[in-house]
Design an enzyme around this catalytic site. Structure first.
Site, short mmCIF file in Angstrom:
data_model
loop_
_atom_site.label_atom_id
_atom_site.label_comp_id
_atom_site.label_asym_id
_atom_site.label_seq_id
_atom_site.Cartn_x
_atom_site.Cartn_y
_atom_site.Cartn_z
N SER A 119 -68.73 -14.32 -14.85
CA SER A 119 -68.48 -14.55 -16.22
C SER A 119 -67.67 -15.92 -16.32
O SER A 119 -67.04 -16.52 -15.46
CB SER A 119 -67.57 -13.60 -17.26
OG SER A 119 -67.23 -14.19 -18.11
N TYR A 129 -60.30 -8.41 -19.19
CA TYR A 129 -61.71 -8.85 -19.22
C TYR A 129 -61.49 -10.16 -18.21
O TYR A 129 -62.19 -10.21 -17.00
CB TYR A 129 -62.54 -9.29 -20.23
CG TYR A 129 -63.95 -9.51 -20.02
CD1 TYR A 129 -64.73 -8.08 -19.64
CD2 TYR A 129 -64.36 -10.39 -19.99
CE1 TYR A 129 -66.30 -8.44 -19.66
CE2 TYR A 129 -65.93 -10.98 -20.00
CZ TYR A 129 -66.60 -9.84 -19.72
OH TYR A 129 -67.87 -10.18 -19.44
#
Length: 283
Positions: free
Chosen positions: A166, A179
């Site tokens: 990501s 996250y």
């Protein structure tokens, strides 16, 4: 699905975790369109089955399989289903992941006294179990499927593992420390695993998507009227191409990394597909 280019995946067995989602569902369609026998693993079997049905209706070969990427026994059971249906795995795409509100702060910046406000989750209020869940879902949810399926890949021709990282792994976003940390771990693990498996012919790489609209983040990016939220506006202000990506724009990178004729010496990389987000300093 219209592919940007074709690669030959005939007789290859491709396993995709999180395959019932928007991005990995598109990945499943793409590899199936290239001839792969596609095993779509998802915690929600109905989601996996829906993607498999679409592929089969289009003339491909796909199977939906229930699997919990945090449960080794569930993954072993899924592997047995895949092996009995299609044979051993040739390529593994670790796509399962996600965030959880319990690993998220309400505000971008801490203000003294936030922890005393019942309506806010401050840094000091983050739930350790929620943080652990997010970290485990993304990191262990990549490690465990690799442990279970990589035994099929050892010393196979063109064996490949593809992880999903990501933009958070490059520069963490506000509000989502769990996250961001987990995806940084996925990127690091990709590099580690590429070295670890380099002597048995398994290439390991990762794609780091920028901002794409999925079922998980839609409510964060659009309000009830379908307009951009303030979070969306901030993201787009830092994305030089000034838009969200289309899922189809990930497919070229996917196919390139899976194709040994195109990327046989590419190993241990994390490729951003982000509209310039990671290149922009904000000035």
């Amino acid at each position: 699905m219209k592919l940007p280019f074709q690669i030959d995946l005939n007789n290859k067995v491709v396993v995709i975790t999180g395959g019932g989602g928007v991005i990995c569902g598109a990945f499943a369609e793409a590899v199936a369109a290239c001839g792969a026998k596609t095993a779509i693993l998802d915690l929600k079997k109905e989601s996996a089955d829906a993607v498999a049905a679409k592929i089969n209706e289009q003339g491909g070969t796909a199977l939906g399989v229930a699997a919990n990427v945090l449960d080794a026994e569930s993954l072993r059971a899924a592997k047995k289903v895949v092996n009995e249906a299609y044979g051993t795995c040739d390529m593994l795409i670790n796509g399962a992941g996600g965030n959880n509100p319990k690993g998220t702060t309400t505000e971008e910046y801490y203000t003294p006294g936030d922890e005393a406000k019942e309506e806010l989750i401050s840094f000091f209020d983050l739930d350790p179990e929620g943080v652990s869940f997010v970290f485990n879902l993304n990191f262990l949810g990549t490690l465990l499927p690799t442990q279970i399926f990589a035994s099929d890949l050892i010393s196979k021709k063109d064996a490949t593992i593809l992880n999903i990282s990501s933009m958070n792994a490059f520069t963490p976003l506000t509000k989502i420390p769990a996250y961001s940390g987990a995806k940084a771990a996925v990127s690091n693990f990709t590099q580690w695993l590429a070295v670890h498996f380099s002597k048995v012919g398994i290439r390991v790489n990762a794609i780091a998507p920028g901002f794409f609209v999925t079922n998980q983040n839609r409510a964060l990016l659009f309000n009830a009227e379908g307009e951009y939220t303030e979070r969306s506006k901030k993201i787009l202000s830092q994305t030089p191409m000034d838009r969200f990506g289309e899922v189809e724009e990930l497919i070229g990178t996917l196919l390139w990394l899976l194709c040994p004729a195109a990327s046989s010496f590419v190993n241990g990389t994390v490729i951003p597909v982000d509209g310039g987000f990671s290149a922009y300093s904000g000035v």
